[in-house]
Scaffold this active site. Structure first.
Site, PDB file in Angstrom:
ATOM      1  N   LYS A  35       0.575  -1.456   0.378  1.00 22.76           N
ATOM      2  CA  LYS A  35       0.025  -0.278   0.394  1.00 22.76           C
ATOM      3  C   LYS A  35       0.875   1.501   0.131  1.00 22.76           C
ATOM      4  O   LYS A  35       0.603   1.983  -0.859  1.00 22.76           O
ATOM      5  CB  LYS A  35      -0.370   0.212   1.368  1.00 22.76           C
ATOM      6  CG  LYS A  35      -1.545   1.810   1.614  1.00 22.76           C
ATOM      7  CD  LYS A  35      -2.626   1.188   2.862  1.00 22.76           C
ATOM      8  CE  LYS A  35      -1.503   1.428   4.393  1.00 22.76           C
ATOM      9  NZ  LYS A  35      -1.403   2.674   4.278  1.00 22.76           N
ATOM     10  N   ASN A  36       2.206   1.548   0.714  1.00 23.61           N
ATOM     11  CA  ASN A  36       2.640   2.285   1.255  1.00 23.61           C
ATOM     12  C   ASN A  36       3.485   2.531  -0.223  1.00 23.61           C
ATOM     13  O   ASN A  36       3.830   3.781  -0.723  1.00 23.61           O
ATOM     14  CB  ASN A  36       3.503   2.731   2.512  1.00 23.61           C
ATOM     15  CG  ASN A  36       2.486   2.799   3.520  1.00 23.61           C
ATOM     16  OD1 ASN A  36       1.356   2.787   3.541  1.00 23.61           O
ATOM     17  ND2 ASN A  36       3.071   2.705   4.611  1.00 23.61           N
ATOM     18  N   ARG A 106      -4.261  10.620   5.123  1.00 21.91           N
ATOM     19  CA  ARG A 106      -3.297  11.599   4.745  1.00 21.91           C
ATOM     20  C   ARG A 106      -2.561  11.471   3.735  1.00 21.91           C
ATOM     21  O   ARG A 106      -2.037  12.461   2.982  1.00 21.91           O
ATOM     22  CB  ARG A 106      -2.706  10.968   5.918  1.00 21.91           C
ATOM     23  CG  ARG A 106      -1.141  10.961   6.071  1.00 21.91           C
ATOM     24  CD  ARG A 106      -0.656  12.195   6.672  1.00 21.91           C
ATOM     25  NE  ARG A 106       0.492  12.464   6.785  1.00 21.91           N
ATOM     26  CZ  ARG A 106       1.637  13.899   6.822  1.00 21.91           C
ATOM     27  NH1 ARG A 106       0.594  15.209   7.690  1.00 21.91           N
ATOM     28  NH2 ARG A 106       2.322  13.833   7.175  1.00 21.91           N
ATOM     29  N   CYS A 130      -5.499  12.567  12.426  1.00 19.94           N
ATOM     30  CA  CYS A 130      -5.859  10.884  12.451  1.00 19.94           C
ATOM     31  C   CYS A 130      -5.549  10.212  13.859  1.00 19.94           C
ATOM     32  O   CYS A 130      -5.137  10.443  14.441  1.00 19.94           O
ATOM     33  CB  CYS A 130      -4.265  10.374  11.509  1.00 19.94           C
ATOM     34  SG  CYS A 130      -4.016   8.763  11.148  1.00 19.94           S
ATOM     35  N   ARG A 135      -0.472  14.638  12.319  1.00 23.19           N
ATOM     36  CA  ARG A 135       0.604  14.688  11.844  1.00 23.19           C
ATOM     37  C   ARG A 135       0.808  15.822   9.854  1.00 23.19           C
ATOM     38  O   ARG A 135       0.116  16.008   9.545  1.00 23.19           O
ATOM     39  CB  ARG A 135      -0.098  13.197  10.556  1.00 23.19           C
ATOM     40  CG  ARG A 135       0.256  12.228  11.428  1.00 23.19           C
ATOM     41  CD  ARG A 135      -0.994  10.683  10.600  1.00 23.19           C
ATOM     42  NE  ARG A 135       0.351  10.023   9.602  1.00 23.19           N
ATOM     43  CZ  ARG A 135      -0.361   9.269   9.133  1.00 23.19           C
ATOM     44  NH1 ARG A 135      -1.291   8.001   9.545  1.00 23.19           N
ATOM     45  NH2 ARG A 135       0.773   8.304   8.685  1.00 23.19           N
ATOM     46  N   ILE A 137       2.505  18.674   7.596  1.00 30.75           N
ATOM     47  CA  ILE A 137       3.090  18.086   6.894  1.00 30.75           C
ATOM     48  C   ILE A 137       4.340  19.241   6.238  1.00 30.75           C
ATOM     49  O   ILE A 137       4.471  20.276   5.328  1.00 30.75           O
ATOM     50  CB  ILE A 137       2.082  18.536   5.474  1.00 30.75           C
ATOM     51  CG1 ILE A 137       1.413  19.564   4.884  1.00 30.75           C
ATOM     52  CG2 ILE A 137       1.821  16.867   5.578  1.00 30.75           C
ATOM     53  CD1 ILE A 137       0.717  19.640   4.023  1.00 30.75           C
ATOM     54  N   ASP A 138       4.355  20.249   7.417  1.00 31.06           N
ATOM     55  CA  ASP A 138       4.694  21.204   7.486  1.00 31.06           C
ATOM     56  C   ASP A 138       6.553  20.574   6.968  1.00 31.06           C
ATOM     57  O   ASP A 138       7.173  22.194   5.685  1.00 31.06           O
ATOM     58  CB  ASP A 138       5.738  22.239   9.132  1.00 31.06           C
ATOM     59  CG  ASP A 138       5.985  20.248   9.992  1.00 31.06           C
ATOM     60  OD1 ASP A 138       5.736  19.580  10.095  1.00 31.06           O
ATOM     61  OD2 ASP A 138       7.355  20.536  10.536  1.00 31.06           O
ATOM     62  N   ASP A 320       4.793   0.042  12.106  1.00 32.66           N
ATOM     63  CA  ASP A 320       3.230   0.043  11.439  1.00 32.66           C
ATOM     64  C   ASP A 320       3.038  -1.546  12.021  1.00 32.66           C
ATOM     65  O   ASP A 320       2.047  -2.193  11.540  1.00 32.66           O
ATOM     66  CB  ASP A 320       3.422   0.030   9.925  1.00 32.66           C
ATOM     67  CG  ASP A 320       2.763   1.760   9.300  1.00 32.66           C
ATOM     68  OD1 ASP A 320       2.415   1.962   9.830  1.00 32.66           O
ATOM     69  OD2 ASP A 320       2.720   1.481   8.439  1.00 32.66           O
ATOM     70  N   VAL A 342       7.968   6.856  16.868  1.00 29.83           N
ATOM     71  CA  VAL A 342       7.697   7.906  15.649  1.00 29.83           C
ATOM     72  C   VAL A 342       6.161   8.575  15.229  1.00 29.83           C
ATOM     73  O   VAL A 342       6.132   9.887  15.069  1.00 29.83           O
ATOM     74  CB  VAL A 342       7.552   6.809  14.169  1.00 29.83           C
ATOM     75  CG1 VAL A 342       7.210   7.217  13.409  1.00 29.83           C
ATOM     76  CG2 VAL A 342       8.793   6.169  13.990  1.00 29.83           C
ATOM     77  N   ARG A 412      -8.193  -0.650   4.865  1.00 31.08           N
ATOM     78  CA  ARG A 412      -7.626   0.814   4.133  1.00 31.08           C
ATOM     79  C   ARG A 412      -6.331   0.303   3.489  1.00 31.08           C
ATOM     80  O   ARG A 412      -5.590   0.636   2.855  1.00 31.08           O
ATOM     81  CB  ARG A 412      -6.833   1.759   5.329  1.00 31.08           C
ATOM     82  CG  ARG A 412      -8.198   2.451   5.247  1.00 31.08           C
ATOM     83  CD  ARG A 412      -7.699   3.652   6.166  1.00 31.08           C
ATOM     84  NE  ARG A 412      -6.564   4.110   5.592  1.00 31.08           N
ATOM     85  CZ  ARG A 412      -5.755   4.588   6.716  1.00 31.08           C
ATOM     86  NH1 ARG A 412      -5.671   3.953   7.807  1.00 31.08           N
ATOM     87  NH2 ARG A 412      -4.092   4.863   5.926  1.00 31.08           N
TER      88      ARG A 412
HETATM   89  C1  UD1 Z   1       4.233   6.857   6.070  1.00 29.91           C
HETATM   90  C2  UD1 Z   1       3.200   5.620   5.788  1.00 29.91           C
HETATM   91  C3  UD1 Z   1       2.786   5.026   7.570  1.00 29.91           C
HETATM   92  C4  UD1 Z   1       3.932   4.635   8.019  1.00 29.91           C
HETATM   93  C5  UD1 Z   1       5.252   6.156   8.565  1.00 29.91           C
HETATM   94  C6  UD1 Z   1       6.458   6.283   9.066  1.00 29.91           C
HETATM   95  C7  UD1 Z   1       2.403   6.061   3.333  1.00 29.91           C
HETATM   96  C8  UD1 Z   1       1.299   6.406   3.163  1.00 29.91           C
HETATM   97  N1  UD1 Z   1       2.218   6.366   5.215  1.00 29.91           N
HETATM   98  O1  UD1 Z   1       3.082   7.802   6.652  1.00 29.91           O
HETATM   99  O2  UD1 Z   1       2.120   4.249   7.161  1.00 29.91           O
HETATM  100  O3  UD1 Z   1       3.436   5.100   9.420  1.00 29.91           O
HETATM  101  O4  UD1 Z   1       5.115   6.907   6.948  1.00 29.91           O
HETATM  102  O5  UD1 Z   1       6.930   4.856   9.437  1.00 29.91           O
HETATM  103  O6  UD1 Z   1       3.058   5.558   3.179  1.00 29.91           O
HETATM  104  N2  UD1 Z   1       5.999  14.601  10.522  1.00 29.91           N
HETATM  105  C9  UD1 Z   1       5.939  16.412  10.336  1.00 29.91           C
HETATM  106  N3  UD1 Z   1       6.212  16.468   9.816  1.00 29.91           N
HETATM  107  C10 UD1 Z   1       5.896  16.497   8.982  1.00 29.91           C
HETATM  108  C11 UD1 Z   1       5.921  15.182   8.095  1.00 29.91           C
HETATM  109  C12 UD1 Z   1       5.419  13.955   8.737  1.00 29.91           C
HETATM  110  O7  UD1 Z   1       5.844  16.599  12.539  1.00 29.91           O
HETATM  111  O8  UD1 Z   1       5.933  17.417   7.295  1.00 29.91           O
HETATM  112  C13 UD1 Z   1       6.086  13.496  11.331  1.00 29.91           C
HETATM  113  C14 UD1 Z   1       4.702  13.088  11.516  1.00 29.91           C
HETATM  114  O9  UD1 Z   1       4.338  13.976  12.486  1.00 29.91           O
HETATM  115  C15 UD1 Z   1       5.575  11.968  12.502  1.00 29.91           C
HETATM  116  C16 UD1 Z   1       6.926  11.061  11.520  1.00 29.91           C
HETATM  117  O10 UD1 Z   1       6.709  12.436  11.681  1.00 29.91           O
HETATM  118  O11 UD1 Z   1       5.231  12.302  13.570  1.00 29.91           O
HETATM  119  C17 UD1 Z   1       6.994  10.474  10.760  1.00 29.91           C
HETATM  120  O12 UD1 Z   1       5.947  10.589   9.339  1.00 29.91           O
HETATM  121  P1  UD1 Z   1       6.195  10.027   7.798  1.00 29.91           P
HETATM  122  O13 UD1 Z   1       7.209   9.119   8.397  1.00 29.91           O
HETATM  123  O14 UD1 Z   1       5.887  11.333   7.116  1.00 29.91           O
HETATM  124  O15 UD1 Z   1       4.851   9.644   7.915  1.00 29.91           O
HETATM  125  P2  UD1 Z   1       4.229   9.632   6.499  1.00 29.91           P
HETATM  126  O16 UD1 Z   1       5.006   9.460   5.443  1.00 29.91           O
HETATM  127  O17 UD1 Z   1       2.390  10.692   6.984  1.00 29.91           O
END
Ligand code: UD1
Length: 431
Positions: A35-36, A106, A130, A135, A137-138, A320, A342, A412
């Site tokens: 999926k990811n 997300r 979530c 979560r 996206i900064d 995960d 994480v 999902r």
């Molecule tokens: C992806 C996976 C998810 C997995 C995660 C960590 C997909 C679709 N989802 O999610 O299943 O659990 O990786 O392996 O691939 N963060 C920030 N700012 C940002 C982005 C992230 O603070 O702009 C923080 C998040 O809040 C979280 C951490 O970084 O605490 C990890 O997030 P990230 O690696 O971005 O996970 P996703 O890409 O959302």
């Protein structure tokens, strides 16, 4: 028995699963496409103009359907033939994502980088909250700004635009975010000049994305030290690639086999992708063997030994898989700990497992799991995707009947989980 091809679900979702537990699983199943990995490589089509992207091994999941709907709403024509999906991209894409699609998952944030790079503008309602923690996206937005994007957030909608092309440059990620790495790699593909991104996520899904970008003509070099170098190109061409096997799905079934004291084989795994989990299973005394791309789980008379785990970005133990591992450790002999580093709030499953007789206490970001002799069936609710998976495998090992509600989360990420479990001899029924 080999499970074979699965028909694409209609997504009239059954929201409850009834499990009659205590039956050791037996048989062979094949891992679905990840999926990811599928979600970002599908978004790669937004880098095309008047060209086609073909992807094989795309899993049949609710999140994948949401991505298909999102891409269609942007003007992409999509044909689905079993696990092959063909994306025919028009010369002009739309650049506004609707609120109801963006809020469904997300991962809709993954359209931001490629759309901005290709159309010069994009508006994306912020993906919804979530239950596993905040979560933001900064990091995605910061990187795009560094490449010359102008970004404003108004009434919960991200409006991004760029004059001319995005500009390649050196970017350092404050945290190796998977989504930010993917978004910026896609954005850099059509940027002016070279982009180097440092401290990137090194999950196997990133290698899959790099391969898909290469197949449409983007020069991408992943560096062993946690960086990626991308030469922006003017126009991407048609390409054909495939999605890697789903390491998290594979580990869920591995743990289901271990928990039920079953004898199962799982085909189409990439052993190096699941090293962290195999290391912990070995430490806990689980019996298994790995040959090429197949893992075999053997029954064992002994209970698992307790282990200590800390979730980390890849190649560390994947966040995960921690809920499913907690389910397995809840019937180990002794006290295990899982530290979640994480996400902020990924222990909502604990109170549900405790309803089944587990003894899990949460202290800040650590779960303390005192192994009990047996779990008992109960009525439980999935709070998120992997929590749902943990409850299902706990239900398979528990005595008596378990009802898992809110299966909407499970669909999902797990293709035909009911059929796969039945093919392993489990007594499960969708209600
Ligand atoms: C992806 C996976 C998810 C997995 C995660 C960590 C997909 C679709 N989802 O999610 O299943 O659990 O990786 O392996 O691939 N963060 C920030 N700012 C940002 C982005 C992230 O603070 O702009 C923080 C998040 O809040 C979280 C951490 O970084 O605490 C990890 O997030 P990230 O690696 O971005 O996970 P996703 O890409 O959302």
């Amino acid at each position: 028995m080999n499970f074979g091809k699965i028909e694409r679900r209609s997504f009239e979702i059954e929201n409850t699963m009834k499990i009659n537990g205590g039956i050791p699983l037996k048989g062979t199943i094949k891992t679905q496409g990840a999926k990811n990995a599928a979600l970002p490589v599908m978004a790669v089509c937004l880098l095309l103009k008047g060209e086609t992207l073909t992807l094989d091994n795309v899993p049949d999941l609710y999140d994948i359907n949401t991505m298909i709907e999102t891409l269609k709403s942007l003007g992409v024509e999509i044909e689905v033939k079993n696990s092959q999906v063909v994306f025919k991209v028009p010369d002009e894409l739309k650049w506004e994502v609707s609120e109801n699609l963006a809020r469904k998952m997300r991962a809709s944030s993954l359209v931001l980088g490629p759309l901005l790079a290709n159309c010069g503008k994009v508006s994306l309602p912020l993906p919804g909250g979530c239950s596993i923690g905040s979560r933001p996206i900064d990091l995605h937005l910061k990187g795009l700004k560094q490449m010359g994007a102008y970004i404003e957030i108004q009434n919960g909608v991200v409006h991004a635009s760029v004059k001319g092309k995005l500009r390649g440059r050196r970017i350092y990620l404050d945290f190796p975010s998977v989504g930010a790495t993917e978004n910026l790699m896609m954005a850099a593909s059509l940027a002016q000049g070279e982009t180097i991104i440092e401290n990137i996520a090194r999950e196997p899904e990133i290698d899959n994305l790099a391969d898909t970008l290469r197949c449409i003509g983007v020069p991408v070099e992943l560096e062993g030290t946690g960086g990626v170098r991308i030469q922006g190109i003017d126009k991407a061409h048609s390409g054909h690639d495939k999605v890697i096997p789903d390491r998290i799905e594979a580990c869920t079934y591995i743990l289901a086999g271990v928990m039920t004291n079953g004898h199962i084989k799982i085909e189409d795994i990439v052993p190096s992708h699941i090293d962290a989990i195999l290391a912990k299973l070995e430490e806990s005394g689980a019996k298994f063997s790995v040959k090429k791309n197949v893992i075999e789980i053997f029954p064992s008379k002994k209970k698992l030994h307790p282990v200590s785990i800390k979730t980390m970005p890849y190649p560390g133990f994947p966040t995960d898989s921690q809920p499913q591992m907690a389910a397995a450790l809840s019937i180990a002999k002794g006290v295990s700990t899982i530290e979640e580093s994480v996400f902020q709030a990924r222990f909502l499953y604990a109170q549900e497992l405790n309803r089944m007789g587990a003894d899990i206490k949460i202290s800040r970001d650590v779960a303390i799991i005192r192994g009990v002799d047996k779990l008992q069936g109960a009525n439980v609710k999935a709070s998120d995707l992997r929590a749902g998976a943990a409850l299902i495998i706990a239900g398979l090992a528990a005595q008596g009947e378990t009802i898992v509600d809110d299966m909407v989360h499970v669909w999902r990420g797990y293709e035909a989980i009911d059929k796969k479990l039945k093919s392993l001899g489990a007594q499960v029924e969708l209600l």
